[in-house]
Structure formats: structure tokens, C-alpha cells
Scaffold this active site. Structure first.
Site, PDB file in Angstrom:
ATOM      1  CD  GLU A 138      -3.270   0.910   1.008  1.00  0.00           C
ATOM      2  OE1 GLU A 138      -4.021   1.883   0.848  1.00  0.00           O
ATOM      3  OE2 GLU A 138      -3.660  -0.258   0.966  1.00  0.00           O
ATOM      4  CG  PHE A 188       0.533 -13.153   2.394  1.00  0.00           C
ATOM      5  CD1 PHE A 188       0.897 -11.820   2.269  1.00  0.00           C
ATOM      6  CD2 PHE A 188      -0.638 -13.447   3.069  1.00  0.00           C
ATOM      7  CE1 PHE A 188       0.124 -10.807   2.808  1.00  0.00           C
ATOM      8  CE2 PHE A 188      -1.414 -12.443   3.616  1.00  0.00           C
ATOM      9  CZ  PHE A 188      -1.030 -11.123   3.487  1.00  0.00           C
ATOM     10  NE  ARG A 213       9.678 -18.758  -2.136  1.00  0.00           N
ATOM     11  CZ  ARG A 213       9.330 -18.755  -3.431  1.00  0.00           C
ATOM     12  NH1 ARG A 213       9.112 -17.607  -4.044  1.00  0.00           N
ATOM     13  NH2 ARG A 213       9.212 -19.874  -4.094  1.00  0.00           N
TER      14      ARG A 213
END
Length: 122
Positions: free
Chosen positions: A42, A69, A71
Site C-alpha cells: 500500500e 503471500f 512464501r
């Protein structure tokens, strides 16, 4: 400061930076919290989008953040690159990638939709 993000290049068409991640950003289970990745995504998108409209007396605020997400990490540096997908008069869409500095592997990626709004006092 808490997320460890430092900006490198910052323009209306590209933002780069790095984040040093470690125990200060961990979940109770010892990995970097996904919210840190969301905040970095962001932040990078907001910087670029705001730079793109500042000459019009505007800045950009996030209205949607979708971060994946890929890893987990426990510690180390991530390299951040943010670039626009679409830049319009009222909204922008930015793509952000976070890669592990040690091997270039993707850690997280996100897209942020931003609204262009007048600067306070404009």
C-alpha cells in the site's frame, strides 16, 4: 518505520525500495506478519500514485488492497517494485512485487486501487 520500508526511486511511473525484515515484524509463530507485506504494498503504490497526480493538486488514497503471500520469511531484505497498471483521471491501479534480496524469489505481490483526491486546502 515499524515495517522497515525505505524508498529508493519514487516517481509517478515507478517506485522502488527495500525493507529489512526480522523479529520486530514477526507473528507469534516466528515469521514475518502478512500485514507488513500489505502495508509495504500500500505504501509503495500510494507514493507512486500520489506522485503521478501531485501536479494536479491531488494525492491518492487506497480504496482496495489485494496482497498475496507467496512464501514466508523469518528475516532478511526484500526488494520492492511498484508500477502502474492503469492511471486514470479519478482512479489508478498499481502492481507491487516484493522479492527476497538473497535469491530474487517472490515473497508477496499485490494490487492496489487508489482514488485521486484533492490535497487539503486545494
Amino acid at each position: 518505520a515499524a515495517m522497515g520500508f525505505r524508498t529508493g526511486e519514487a516517481s509517478g511511473t515507478r517506485v522502488t525500495g527495500t525493507a529489512e525484515l526480522g523479529p520486530d515484524q514477526h507473528t507469534p509463530w516466528g515469521v514475518v506478519h502478512g500485514g507488513v507485506y500489505c502495508a509495504i504494498v500500500e505504501t509503495a503504490a500510494s507514493i507512486g500514485a500520489s506522485r503521478a497526480v501531485e501536479e494536479h493538486g491531488q494525492f491518492s488514497v487506497g480504496v482496495n488492497n489485494s496482497t498475496d503471500f507467496i512464501r514466508s520469511m523469518t528475516a532478511g531484505r526484500v526488494d520492492v517494485v511498484a508500477e502502474p497498471v492503469q492511471q486514470g483521471r479519478t482512479q489508478q491501479l498499481w502492481q507491487v512485487t516484493l522479492t527476497r534480496a538473497e535469491d530474487g524469489k517472490l515473497v508477496a505481490q499485490g494490487r492496489v486501487r487508489l482514488q485521486n483526491v484533492p490535497l487539503p486546502g486545494s
